[in-house]
Scaffold this motif. Structure first.
Motif: not given
Lengths: 395, 195
Positions: A19-24
Motif C-alpha cells: 500500500i505504501d508504494d501506490i498513490g491516491p
C-alpha cells in the motif's frame, strides 16, 4: 532505453508492491496465475488507476522444474525429451534446436534426406503452433469460432506427427545426427493434402473470419506498440521482432537444414491499420508466415521425392561424447530464436552445462515497458500478441 | 567484422582489460576483466563499427574443478542487427561472493537474464535495479545450478528428499509409485539410474 521498473518496492521484506508504494486513486491488482488468458500460469501485478495500468510486473516461475539441472544429469540424447517439454505447443522446433547445437559440437552433418524431413516437420509444426497462437488470441478477444476452426486444422497436422513417430504433442523426434523414425509410406501425399487444404480452406477462412475482421483490427491495431529499438534491446525475436518491422529471419540469415534451397518470403509488419509494431502487426506476421511455411513444405516435399532414401539413424552416434568445447547455436522456432548454449567438458557423456535462451522469456521481460499506460482489457490483448508459452519461460 | 577484428578493436580500446587472445571455438569469445565489463558492453553497442545492439544470451557457468583456478564464468553472446556479426564476451569471477557490474543499461533484456543468473548461481550484479529471484520461490535457500548443490531435505517443513531407507527399499524392488526410485536394467546406460 532504461531497463528497470520505474517504481521500486519500498518495503524491504516484501517481494510485491504494498500500500505504501501506490498513490491516491491507485489500486494493486493481481492478474493470474489462474487467469485463462495468461496462457499458462503467469501472474502479473498491476498498479491501476481506474481502467489505466500505471505499472505492470510479471511474476514467473510457477512451472519451473530446472530443466538445465536435469540436462546435466542425463546423457546428450537423453536431453531431447526434456526439450520437448519446454515449448509444448511447438516441440519439433525445440528438439531441432538442441540437435543442431550438439551436432555442431560433434561435427556431424546429417544427410540431405534427414534435413529435408526436419524442414517439413519444423514447418508443419510452425503452422500448427501459429494455429494455436492466433486461434487462442482471437478467443482472448472474444472470437470463439476461429479458434475451433484452427484447432480442427491443427489436428490434421498432429495426426501426421502421430502417424510418423507415435506422439501427438511431445515427439522426441529430432535426434542428434538423425531422426527417431523414417516417414511412413504415403507421407508425402498426406502432407500435400494438408498443404492443399490449408491454402484452399484454412488460410482464407482465417483471414476472412479473424485477421480481416473489422472488430479484430479495431481491437488490436493501436494497442501494444513495440518500437524497433525496444524490440532489439529486449531481444524480441521471431514474429514479435518482425512485427516491429525488422526483416530478420534465421532461416534466411543463418540458414540451417538447407533452408537456403527454398524460396520463401519473410513477412514483416506493415502498420497498415495503425502504428507499426502493434498487436495486429505481430499477428499479421504469424498469419502470413503460415502461408510461407506451406510454400516451404511444398518445395520440401518435391525435394524429398527426388532424394534417395537413407537410413535416418545412420549418423546417430552410439555414444555422444563431444570434445571439450562450447557452442551457442540458435534456430528459428515458431516463437522466435531459440538458442542453446551447450558446454562440453570432454570427459563425460552428459552435458556440462545447457542454457536455453527462450524467445518467450525475453519477450516477457519487455512486457512492463509495453504495458505501461494501457487499459486493463488491453493487457489481455498484449499478453496474447507476444504468444508466450509458460513452459518455455519457466523452463 | 570477423571475431578477430572485433577482438583487435576491443584490445586497442581497452588494452590489458581485454585479457588474452580470442579463443577460437564454435562461438569465438574473449575474456574481459570483471570491473570493466559494463564499459566494454556500452562500447560494443555504441561503436559504429561494432553496433552489437542485441544481447542474445547471458549465461553463467560454474567451474569448480578448473585446474588453474576454480571459478564461475558469465558469458555474453552478442549480435548486431546492423552488421549481422556475432561475438561473445566472458568474465571470470570467484565462486564465493561473486560480483559483476550490471549491463542492463546497455541491453534491456539483461535485466531478467541477470536475475536468472543470480537466482540459479548466486552471482550478484552490482547496480541492478531489481535483483530478486525470478524462477525459484522467494524463500528458496541456495542456488541449484552450482555444481556443489545438494537437494535440501525439507522445504518449508515439507520433506522433499527421499530418506536413505526409502531409497534402499526401492532398490530392493519395492515400488513407490513412479519417479526416481524405479531401477530399470534396460536404462542402465543412463548415468544415475544404477544407484
Amino acid at each position: 532505453m532504461s531497463a528497470g521498473i520505474t517504481r521500486p518496492v519500498t518495503s524491504a521484506e516484501s517481494v510485491g508492491w504494498r500500500i505504501d508504494d501506490i498513490g491516491p486513486d491507485e489500486m494493486i491488482l493481481s492478474m493470474g496465475p489462474q487467469h485463462p488468458s495468461t496462457h499458462g500460469v503467469l501472474r502479473i501485478e498491476l498498479i491501476t488507476d481506474g481502467e489505466l495500468v500505471r505499472e505492470a510486473r510479471p511474476h514467473i516461475g510457477y512451472l519451473h522444474r530446472c530443466f538445465e539441472k536435469h540436462c546435466e544429469n542425463v546423457d546428450y540424447p537423453g536431453v531431447i525429451p526434456y526439450t520437448d517439454r519446454l515449448d509444448y505447443v511447438a516441440s519439433m522446433g525445440n528438439s531441432l534446436g538442441y540437435a543442431l547445437a550438439v551436432e555442431k559440437l560433434l561435427a556431424i552433418e546429417p544427410s540431405p534426406y534427414v534435413s529435408t524431413i526436419r524442414v517439413i516437420m519444423a514447418e508443419l509444426q510452425r503452422i500448427a503452433s501459429h494455429c494455436v497462437a492466433v486461434g487462442t488470441y482471437g478467443m482472448d478477444l472474444g472470437a470463439f469460432t476461429p479458434f475451433l476452426h484452427l484447432l480442427r486444422d491443427r489436428e490434421k497436422i498432429l495426426d501426421v506427427f502421430e502417424w510418423t513417430c507415435g506422439a501427438r504433442l511431445l515427439y522426441n523426434y529430432n535426434w542428434i545426427g538423425g531422426l527417431s523414425h523414417d516417414v511412413p509410406d504415403g507421407f508425402v501425399r498426406a502432407c500435400r493434402e494438408i498443404v492443399a487444404e490449408f491454402d484452399k480452406v484454412t488460410w482464407p477462412e482465417l483471414v476472412n473470419l479473424l485477421i480481416g475482421n473489422r472488430i479484430f483490427i479495431e481491437r488490436t491495431a493501436k494497442v501494444g506498440v513495440v518500437s524497433r529499438e525496444l524490440a532489439i534491446s529486449y531481444d524480441l525475436t521471431g514474429p514479435n521482432l518482425r512485427g516491429s518491422g525488422v526483416a530478420y529471419d534465421l532461416r534466411k540469415a543463418e540458414p540451417y537444414c538447407g533452408y537456403e534451397n527454398y524460396e520463401f518470403a519473410v513477412p514483416v509488419g506493415e502498420g497498415k491499420h495503425g502504428p507499426l509494431g502493434s498487436c495486429f502487426d505481430r499477428n499479421w506476421v504469424r498469419v502470413v508466415e503460415m502461408k510461407e511455411s506451406a510454400r516451404i513444405i511444398s518445395q520440401a516435399l518435391d525435394r524429398l521425392e527426388k532424394l534417395e532414401k537413407t537410413d535416418v539413424r545412420e549418423k546417430v552416434p552410439k555414444r555422444a561424447k563431444p570434445a571439450k568445447g562450447e557452442v551457442f547455436a540458435r534456430s528459428e522456432a515458431p516463437r522466435g530464436n531459440l538458442g542453446y548454449y551447450v558446454v562440453a567438458d570432454g570427459t563425460a557423456v552428459n552435458p556440462y552445462r545447457v542454457k536455453v535462451k527462450s524467445p518467450c522469456f525475453t519477450a516477457m521481460s519487455a512486457f512492463h515497458h509495453v504495458a505501461r499506460g494501457v487499459m486493463i482489457a488491453d493487457i489481455i490483448a498484449l499478453i496474447g500478441s507476444f504468444d508466450v508459452v509458460l513452459g518455455e519461460i519457466d523452463r | 567484422m570477423t571475431p578477430a577484428e572485433i577482438c583487435t578493436k576491443l584490445q586497442e580500446k581497452f588494452g590489458a582489460d581485454v585479457v588474452g587472445p580470442l579463443v577460437e571455438a564454435a562461438s569465438p569469445f574473449v575474456v574481459v576483466t570483471t570491473e570493466r565489463i559494463a564499459e566494454v558492453a556500452a562500447f560494443c553497442k555504441a561503436d559504429p563499427a561494432l553496433v552489437l545492439d542485441n544481447l542474445l544470451c547471458l549465461s553463467a557457468v560454474d567451474l569448480p574443478k578448473e585446474k588453474d583456478q576454480p571459478r564461475m564464468e558469465v558469458v555474453y553472446h552478442l549480435f548486431s542487427y546492423t552488421h549481422f556479426h556475432r561475438f561473445a564476451l566472458k568474465v571470470h569471477v570467484p565462486r564465493e561472493g561473486a560480483r559483476v557490474p550490471t549491463v542492463e543499461a546497455t541491453w534491456g533484456v539483461a535485466n531478467w537474464h541477470e536475475r536468472e543468473a543470480y537466482d540459479l548461481f548466486g552471482i550478484v550484479f552490482e547496480g541492478h535495479s531489481d535483483l530478486r529471484r525470478i524462477l525459484l520461490p522467494d524463500d528458496w535457500q541456495g542456488h541449484p545450478l552450482r555444481k556443489d548443490w545438494t537437494d535440501p531435505e525439507f522445504y518449508n517443513g515439507m520433506r522433499v528428499k527421499p530418506t536413505e531407507q526409502m531409497a534402499e527399499r526401492a532398490l530392493k524392488g519395492e515400488e513407490f509409485g513412479t519417479g526416481p526410485f524405479k531401477h530399470d536394467p534396460d536404462n542402465a546406460h543412463v548415468p544415475g539410474s544404477q544407484a
